[in-house]
Motif scaffolding. Structure first.
Motif, PDB file in Angstrom:
ATOM      1  N   GLU A  45       5.903   9.806  -2.202  1.00  9.20           N
ATOM      2  CA  GLU A  45       6.308   8.087  -2.739  1.00  9.20           C
ATOM      3  C   GLU A  45       6.477   7.219  -2.302  1.00  9.20           C
ATOM      4  O   GLU A  45       6.114   6.809  -1.150  1.00  9.20           O
ATOM      5  CB  GLU A  45       7.928   8.794  -2.603  1.00  9.20           C
ATOM      6  N   SER A  46       6.148   6.131  -3.768  1.00 10.34           N
ATOM      7  CA  SER A  46       6.495   4.873  -2.961  1.00 10.34           C
ATOM      8  C   SER A  46       7.603   4.523  -2.317  1.00 10.34           C
ATOM      9  O   SER A  46       8.581   4.703  -2.448  1.00 10.34           O
ATOM     10  CB  SER A  46       6.552   4.098  -4.732  1.00 10.34           C
ATOM     11  N   GLY A  47       6.695   3.319  -1.273  1.00  8.01           N
ATOM     12  CA  GLY A  47       7.987   3.226  -0.139  1.00  8.01           C
ATOM     13  C   GLY A  47       9.056   4.666   1.095  1.00  8.01           C
ATOM     14  O   GLY A  47       9.534   4.523   1.347  1.00  8.01           O
ATOM     15  N   CYS A  48       7.989   5.439   0.921  1.00  9.67           N
ATOM     16  CA  CYS A  48       8.058   6.047   2.221  1.00  9.67           C
ATOM     17  C   CYS A  48       7.895   6.765   2.962  1.00  9.67           C
ATOM     18  O   CYS A  48       8.210   6.916   4.043  1.00  9.67           O
ATOM     19  CB  CYS A  48       8.046   8.249   1.516  1.00  9.67           C
ATOM     20  N   GLY A  49       7.240   5.082   3.336  1.00 14.10           N
ATOM     21  CA  GLY A  49       6.809   4.387   4.902  1.00 14.10           C
ATOM     22  C   GLY A  49       5.230   5.217   5.037  1.00 14.10           C
ATOM     23  O   GLY A  49       4.604   5.010   6.420  1.00 14.10           O
ATOM     24  N   LYS A  50       4.444   5.226   4.113  1.00 13.55           N
ATOM     25  CA  LYS A  50       3.013   5.609   4.365  1.00 13.55           C
ATOM     26  C   LYS A  50       2.093   3.806   4.986  1.00 13.55           C
ATOM     27  O   LYS A  50       1.387   3.961   5.607  1.00 13.55           O
ATOM     28  CB  LYS A  50       1.913   5.808   2.920  1.00 13.55           C
ATOM     29  N   SER A  51       2.709   2.628   4.230  1.00 10.59           N
ATOM     30  CA  SER A  51       1.212   1.739   4.711  1.00 10.59           C
ATOM     31  C   SER A  51       2.215   0.989   5.602  1.00 10.59           C
ATOM     32  O   SER A  51       1.536   1.132   6.983  1.00 10.59           O
ATOM     33  CB  SER A  51       2.088   0.261   3.384  1.00 10.59           C
ATOM     34  N   VAL A  52       3.430   1.444   6.064  1.00  9.26           N
ATOM     35  CA  VAL A  52       3.766   0.899   7.207  1.00  9.26           C
ATOM     36  C   VAL A  52       3.161   2.300   8.478  1.00  9.26           C
ATOM     37  O   VAL A  52       3.513   1.447   9.403  1.00  9.26           O
ATOM     38  CB  VAL A  52       5.901   1.221   7.767  1.00  9.26           C
ATOM     39  N   THR A  53       3.500   3.346   8.387  1.00  8.05           N
ATOM     40  CA  THR A  53       2.902   3.635   9.569  1.00  8.05           C
ATOM     41  C   THR A  53       1.239   3.486   9.590  1.00  8.05           C
ATOM     42  O   THR A  53       0.871   3.289  10.594  1.00  8.05           O
ATOM     43  CB  THR A  53       2.194   5.541   8.532  1.00  8.05           C
ATOM     44  N   PHE A 100      -6.520  -2.733   2.834  1.00 10.42           N
ATOM     45  CA  PHE A 100      -5.158  -3.228   1.803  1.00 10.42           C
ATOM     46  C   PHE A 100      -5.184  -2.600   0.373  1.00 10.42           C
ATOM     47  O   PHE A 100      -5.842  -2.840  -0.019  1.00 10.42           O
ATOM     48  CB  PHE A 100      -5.233  -4.881   2.670  1.00 10.42           C
ATOM     49  N   GLN A 101      -3.903  -2.058   0.397  1.00 13.29           N
ATOM     50  CA  GLN A 101      -3.002  -1.975  -0.494  1.00 13.29           C
ATOM     51  C   GLN A 101      -3.218  -2.935  -1.878  1.00 13.29           C
ATOM     52  O   GLN A 101      -3.664  -2.383  -3.146  1.00 13.29           O
ATOM     53  CB  GLN A 101      -2.350  -1.360  -0.838  1.00 13.29           C
ATOM     54  N   GLU A 102      -3.827  -4.237  -1.371  1.00 10.72           N
ATOM     55  CA  GLU A 102      -3.364  -5.071  -2.175  1.00 10.72           C
ATOM     56  C   GLU A 102      -4.233  -6.674  -1.963  1.00 10.72           C
ATOM     57  O   GLU A 102      -4.190  -6.984  -0.991  1.00 10.72           O
ATOM     58  CB  GLU A 102      -1.843  -6.151  -2.430  1.00 10.72           C
TER      59      GLU A 102
ATOM     60  N   HIS B 156       8.535  -9.102  -0.437  1.00  6.18           N
ATOM     61  CA  HIS B 156       7.914  -9.225   0.554  1.00  6.18           C
ATOM     62  C   HIS B 156       8.897  -7.639   0.922  1.00  6.18           C
ATOM     63  O   HIS B 156       8.058  -6.869   2.342  1.00  6.18           O
ATOM     64  CB  HIS B 156       7.294  -9.565   1.103  1.00  6.18           C
ATOM     65  N   GLN B 157      10.293  -7.234   1.061  1.00  9.72           N
ATOM     66  CA  GLN B 157      10.974  -6.696   1.329  1.00  9.72           C
ATOM     67  C   GLN B 157      10.659  -5.309   0.606  1.00  9.72           C
ATOM     68  O   GLN B 157      11.328  -4.156   0.467  1.00  9.72           O
ATOM     69  CB  GLN B 157      12.773  -6.652   1.543  1.00  9.72           C
ATOM     70  N   PHE B 158       9.918  -5.040  -0.426  1.00 10.61           N
ATOM     71  CA  PHE B 158       9.317  -3.832  -1.458  1.00 10.61           C
ATOM     72  C   PHE B 158       8.533  -3.072  -0.952  1.00 10.61           C
ATOM     73  O   PHE B 158       7.160  -4.449  -0.394  1.00 10.61           O
ATOM     74  CB  PHE B 158      10.286  -4.326  -2.774  1.00 10.61           C
ATOM     75  N   SER B 159       8.021  -2.184  -1.139  1.00 12.18           N
ATOM     76  CA  SER B 159       7.129  -1.992  -1.117  1.00 12.18           C
ATOM     77  C   SER B 159       6.056  -2.019  -2.415  1.00 12.18           C
ATOM     78  O   SER B 159       6.650  -2.158  -3.598  1.00 12.18           O
ATOM     79  CB  SER B 159       7.086  -0.072  -1.126  1.00 12.18           C
ATOM     80  N   GLY B 160       4.410  -0.848  -2.278  1.00  9.38           N
ATOM     81  CA  GLY B 160       4.133  -1.970  -3.386  1.00  9.38           C
ATOM     82  C   GLY B 160       4.943  -1.653  -4.367  1.00  9.38           C
ATOM     83  O   GLY B 160       4.831  -1.989  -5.990  1.00  9.38           O
ATOM     84  N   GLY B 161       5.081   0.135  -5.112  1.00  9.92           N
ATOM     85  CA  GLY B 161       5.413   0.374  -6.101  1.00  9.92           C
ATOM     86  C   GLY B 161       6.774   0.165  -6.601  1.00  9.92           C
ATOM     87  O   GLY B 161       7.088   0.155  -7.876  1.00  9.92           O
ATOM     88  N   GLN B 162       7.192  -0.113  -5.449  1.00  9.90           N
ATOM     89  CA  GLN B 162       8.818  -1.048  -5.832  1.00  9.90           C
ATOM     90  C   GLN B 162       8.746  -2.545  -6.344  1.00  9.90           C
ATOM     91  O   GLN B 162       9.347  -2.791  -7.760  1.00  9.90           O
ATOM     92  CB  GLN B 162       9.985  -0.937  -4.942  1.00  9.90           C
TER      93      GLN B 162
HETATM   94  N1  LIG Z   1       9.204  -6.487   5.859  1.00 10.62           N
HETATM   95  C1  LIG Z   1       9.935  -5.648   5.343  1.00 10.62           C
HETATM   96  N2  LIG Z   1      11.695  -6.101   5.824  1.00 10.62           N
HETATM   97  C2  LIG Z   1      12.111  -4.243   5.468  1.00 10.62           C
HETATM   98  N3  LIG Z   1      11.692  -3.815   4.750  1.00 10.62           N
HETATM   99  C3  LIG Z   1      10.770  -3.322   4.972  1.00 10.62           C
HETATM  100  C4  LIG Z   1       9.553  -3.992   4.992  1.00 10.62           C
HETATM  101  N4  LIG Z   1       8.619  -3.331   4.711  1.00 10.62           N
HETATM  102  C5  LIG Z   1       8.496  -2.414   4.106  1.00 10.62           C
HETATM  103  N5  LIG Z   1       9.562  -2.315   4.334  1.00 10.62           N
HETATM  104  C6  LIG Z   1      10.737  -1.070   4.296  1.00 10.62           C
HETATM  105  O1  LIG Z   1       9.702   0.495   4.218  1.00 10.62           O
HETATM  106  C7  LIG Z   1       9.409   1.016   3.186  1.00 10.62           C
HETATM  107  C8  LIG Z   1       8.515   1.869   3.749  1.00 10.62           C
HETATM  108  O2  LIG Z   1       7.610   0.862   3.388  1.00 10.62           O
HETATM  109  P1  LIG Z   1       6.055   1.322   3.348  1.00 10.62           P
HETATM  110  O3  LIG Z   1       5.179  -0.273   2.694  1.00 10.62           O
HETATM  111  O4  LIG Z   1       5.422   1.978   3.994  1.00 10.62           O
HETATM  112  O5  LIG Z   1       5.882   2.499   1.420  1.00 10.62           O
HETATM  113  P2  LIG Z   1       4.701   3.068   1.009  1.00 10.62           P
HETATM  114  O6  LIG Z   1       4.511   3.997   1.032  1.00 10.62           O
HETATM  115  O7  LIG Z   1       3.059   2.477   1.654  1.00 10.62           O
HETATM  116  O8  LIG Z   1       4.776   2.922  -0.278  1.00 10.62           O
HETATM  117  P3  LIG Z   1       4.107   2.468  -2.019  1.00 10.62           P
HETATM  118  O9  LIG Z   1       3.002   3.801  -2.298  1.00 10.62           O
HETATM  119  O10 LIG Z   1       4.717   2.124  -2.934  1.00 10.62           O
HETATM  120  O11 LIG Z   1       3.396   1.546  -1.196  1.00 10.62           O
HETATM  121  C9  LIG Z   1      10.444   0.764   2.700  1.00 10.62           C
HETATM  122  O12 LIG Z   1      11.909   1.242   1.942  1.00 10.62           O
HETATM  123  C10 LIG Z   1       9.940  -0.623   2.501  1.00 10.62           C
HETATM  124  O13 LIG Z   1      11.385  -1.653   1.332  1.00 10.62           O
END
Ligand SMILES: Nc1ncnc2c1ncn2[C@@H]1O[C@H](COP(=O)(O)OP(=O)(O)OP(=O)(O)O)[C@@H](O)[C@H]1O
Ligand SMILES: Nc1ncnc2c1ncn2[C@@H]1O[C@H](COP(=O)(O)OP(=O)(O)OP(=O)(O)O)[C@@H](O)[C@H]1O
Ligand SMILES: [Mg+2]
Ligand SMILES: [Mg+2]
Lengths: 341, 342
Positions: A45-53, A100-102, B156-162
């Motif tokens: 799911e979007s926001g599940c932490g993939k990019s952060v990982t 990167f994604q973007e 910037h506090q959101f993920s790409g999808g958000q």
């Molecule tokens: N700089 C930040 N400050 C606060 N929260 C953050 C920050 N960067 C990411 N997050 C939070 O960390 C969580 C994981 O974000 P991440 O970007 O890893 O998602 P993702 O799995 O890559 O999603 P997507 O598929 O939409 O790209 C999200 O809930 C996001 O809101």
């Protein structure tokens, strides 16, 4: 094949963001590995932490507000969470590179494509400007950008989204990394170019033995490219296994929901299946399974306890109480519920 | 039936970007990003636009709103000629015509909170009181699957999808008639994607919205579109209902596109038509049919003559010499080609 050593081994990784609203645990205790020369898919799911990982692996978590709060990341046996910034700069691009994604945020709008590509070579490899230029043009051609010479003098905004993404891939590959992390590398691309890029990545994977960690939400891409798959939900790994097994026998209700949500090009449905509800706000669920509120199979235990990963078959595991074999009755339950839906 | 009344008419739309070179930055040529595109969109319908990366889809979308000026051609929206409006009239028009952008990061102001970003279009058009606007922001955040507490956060506090969902919410704020959605769900994982697509369909039914959806995912396009236009190198090469396009694609490029769609089944063996060669440069497009350099069914005429967009069956347009009378001889090819996809 099973004898290959992991290039990347992530154990118990925890990453949090410290915001005005408090700690946001974006990645919460995840384990996975990437073996030498394999293609691992990460979906979720979007926001599940993939990019952060993946940013954690690259040592690129913006800090503050982000921080790795636990766990280890080993690249070829070397611990990265404690490595110096100087060491990380050396590792990035050389041993591990990321797409990167973007693409627009990682290409500098003020510099030409050529100078950015050449810089990537010059930073890490010996060789002069002339060689760097030759290599840059070679890489642009390799990723299917025909008018490479012209493109060298152009700026990122002059390129279409897809062209920019291919420039990013060229840039990531200039130094022959051991591990390539590709964060949604083809989402901006149309399918014929996507097919070419995936083929290109597969070719680099096979010929140069570059291991690839492919992050995508496109289950079609996963099915066609990856040997193994890790499914993430709300900062946790909820299922992992071989791609063939996951598609044939998806176990976690979330994985099953994902697979059912894909619009199938071969026929038209009036309405797509969609998993009810939304992704929980990170850290908002204090106990129980994070998927429970959206899960049609949830029972009392799911709301109380955090499920561990259960091994369900060779190389296949699932974080779901439906697969807790220690309880005869739950196991029985599982067989009937899953089969009838 | 009001459905057949065109809301938008596009005629021979072109955009040629100048290419500069040399030390003096003199213009040395043109990128023919969009080169003579025509189509209509009916009230309440969804037109999908698909095509190769760089073929001019986004440029087309932006010209409709005059976010970039066209080089040539005409756009008529709701009886008004958009291409001839003054800046002031254009601003009013944008209330009815909104865009969801491809790159959610680049299109959201990083210094503004999401609440402010969403309120902005209402303020610009002087809609509602402050309290009403705030209420609508909350409403729409929830409509797109976010929560009202997100209004205080920054992009910037959101993920790409958000972020993409924020872009969709922003486009919906002014209750427009037409939404041009440029890759609206490409950054979303499938479960949110299906929610957003269902949401777009619900909003369409509820408010009689009209959509132009630009996407590279043919599954998405098929699902959401009534008709689909396929673009290649600045031109539209096929246009028909989504059923016809998927059941019986005419243009060899469409056939290749359909066959390249990844299927979510690792054991599925498909017959893909692998296109040879690179996409030609739009600054120097091939003569004749621009697809001839990659076409598996190329004939002599294709190198010389530009194929016209012709109606080959009712409501099924294609620009391909394989189907013109002068090329009856090639008609056996047709059957073979049609069966090759997926
Ligand atoms: N700089 C930040 N400050 C606060 N929260 C953050 C920050 N960067 C990411 N997050 C939070 O960390 C969580 C994981 O974000 P991440 O970007 O890893 O998602 P993702 O799995 O890559 O999603 P997507 O598929 O939409 O790209 C999200 O809930 C996001 O809101
Ligand atoms: N400002 C500009 N200056 C010069 N060329 C441009 C400019 N903007 C776009 N182009 C060129 O116009 C062509 C069409 O670009 P456009 O962004 O419309 O493609 P697209 O179909 O949306 O592609 P994608 O699927 O990759 O988003 C490309 O060749 C691109 O390089
Ligand atoms: Mg991401
Ligand atoms: Mg585009």
């Amino acid at each position: 094949m099973t004898t290959k050593d992991p290039v990347l081994q992530v154990k118990g990784l925890k990453v949090s963001f410290f915001t005005d609203d408090g700690e946001v645990p974006a990645v919460d205790d995840i384990d996975f590995y990437v073996k030498e020369g394999e293609v691992l898919g990460i979906v979720g799911e979007s926001g599940c932490g993939k990019s952060v990982t993946s940013l954690s692996v690259m040592g690129l978590i913006p800090s503050p507000p982000g921080k790795i709060t636990g766990g280890e990341i080993k690249l070829n046996g070397e611990e990265l969470t404690t490595a110096s910034e100087k060491r990380m700069r050396k590792i990035r691009g050389n041993d591990v590179a990321m797409i990167f994604q973007e693409p627009m945020t990682s290409l500098n709008p003020l510099f030409t494509i050529g100078s950015q590509l050449m810089d990537a070579t010059l930073i890490h490899k010996k060789g002069d400007k002339k060689q760097a230029k030759k290599r840059a043009i070679e890489m642009l051609k390799l990723v299917g950008l025909g008018r490479a010479e012209e493109l060298m003098n152009e700026y990122p905004h002059q390129l279409s989204g897809g062209m920019r993404q291919r420039v990013m891939i060229a840039m990531a590959m200039v130094c022959d990394p051991k591990l390539l992390i590709a964060d949604e590398p083809t989402t901006a691309l149309d399918v014929t170019i996507q097919a070419q890029i995936l083929k290109l990545m597969k070719r680099l994977n096979e010929e140069l033995n570059t291991a690839i960690m492919l992050i995508t939400h496109d289950l079609g891409v996963v099915a066609e490219t990856c040997e193994r798959v890790v499914v993430m939900y709300a900062g946790k790994v909820v299922e992992n296994g071989l791609a063939v097994d996951i598609f044939k026998d998806p176990q976690h209700p979330y994985t099953r929901g994902l697979i059912q949500s894909v619009p199938d090009m071969r026929y038209k449905k009036q309405r797509l299946y969609s998993i009810p509800g939304n992704v929980p706000r990170p850290g908002s669920i204090k106990k129980g399974c994070r998927f429970a509120a959206r899960c049609e199979f949830a029972f009392e235990r799911c709301l109380q306890e955090d499920p561990p990963l259960y091994k369900t078959a060779e190389g296949h595991s699932t974080r779901c109480f439906l697969f807790d074999d220690t309880k005869e009755d739950t196991l029985h339950d599982k067989d009937t519920t899953i089969a009838t839906s | 039936m009001t459905k057949t009344q065109p809301l938008l008419q596009v005629e021979n739309l072109k955009k040629h970007f100048p290419v500069r070179g040399g030390v003096l930055g003199k213009q040395v040529g043109n990128v023919k990003a969009v080169d003579g595109v025509s189509f209509t969109v009916n009230k309440g319908e969804t037109l999908g636009i698909v095509g190769e990366s760089g073929c001019g889809k986004s440029t087309t979308g932006r010209m409709l709103l005059r976010l970039i000026e066209s080089t040539e051609g005409k756009v008529v929206f709701d009886g008004k000629e958009v291409t001839a409006l003054s800046q002031n009239e254009l601003r009013k028009l944008r209330r009815d015509m909104q865009m969801v952008f491809q790159d959610p990061f680049a299109s959201l102001n990083p210094r503004h909170t999401v609440g402010k970003i969403l309120e902005e279009p209402l303020k610009v058009h002087g809609i509602g009181s402050s309290a009403e606007r705030k209420k609508r922001v909350k409403e729409l955040l929830e409509t797109v699957g976010l929560s009202s507490y997100h209004a205080k956060r920054y992009p910037h506090q959101f993920s790409g999808g958000q972020r993409q969902r924020i872009g969709i919410a922003r486009a919906l704020m002014t209750r427009p008639k037409l939404i041009i959605a440029d890759e609206p769900v490409s950054a979303l994982d499938v479960s949110i994607q299906s929610q957003v697509l269902n949401l777009m369909q619900d909003l369409q039914k509820e408010f009689g919205l009209t959509y132009i959806v630009i996407a590279h995912d043919l599954g998405v396009v098929r699902h959401i579109s009534d008709r689909v236009g396929v673009m290649y190198l600045g031109k539209m090469v096929e246009l028909t209902t989504s059923e016809k396009l998927y059941d019986k694609p005419l243009h060899p490029y469409t056939q290749a596109l359909l066959s390249a769609v990844p299927v979510p089944d690792p054991l599925f063996k498909k017959d893909s038509i692998v296109l040879q060669g690179d996409i030609p440069s739009p600054s120097n497009p091939p003569p004749g049919c621009t697809f001839h350099t990659r076409c598996p069914f190329k004939m002599d005429v294709c190198e010389k003559k530009v194929p016209q967009m012709l109606e080959h069956e009712e409501g099924h347009y294609a620009a391909c010499h394989l189907y013109t009378e002068e090329k009856q001889g090639a008609s056996q090819n047709k059957e073979m080609v049609g069966g090759g996809a997926v």
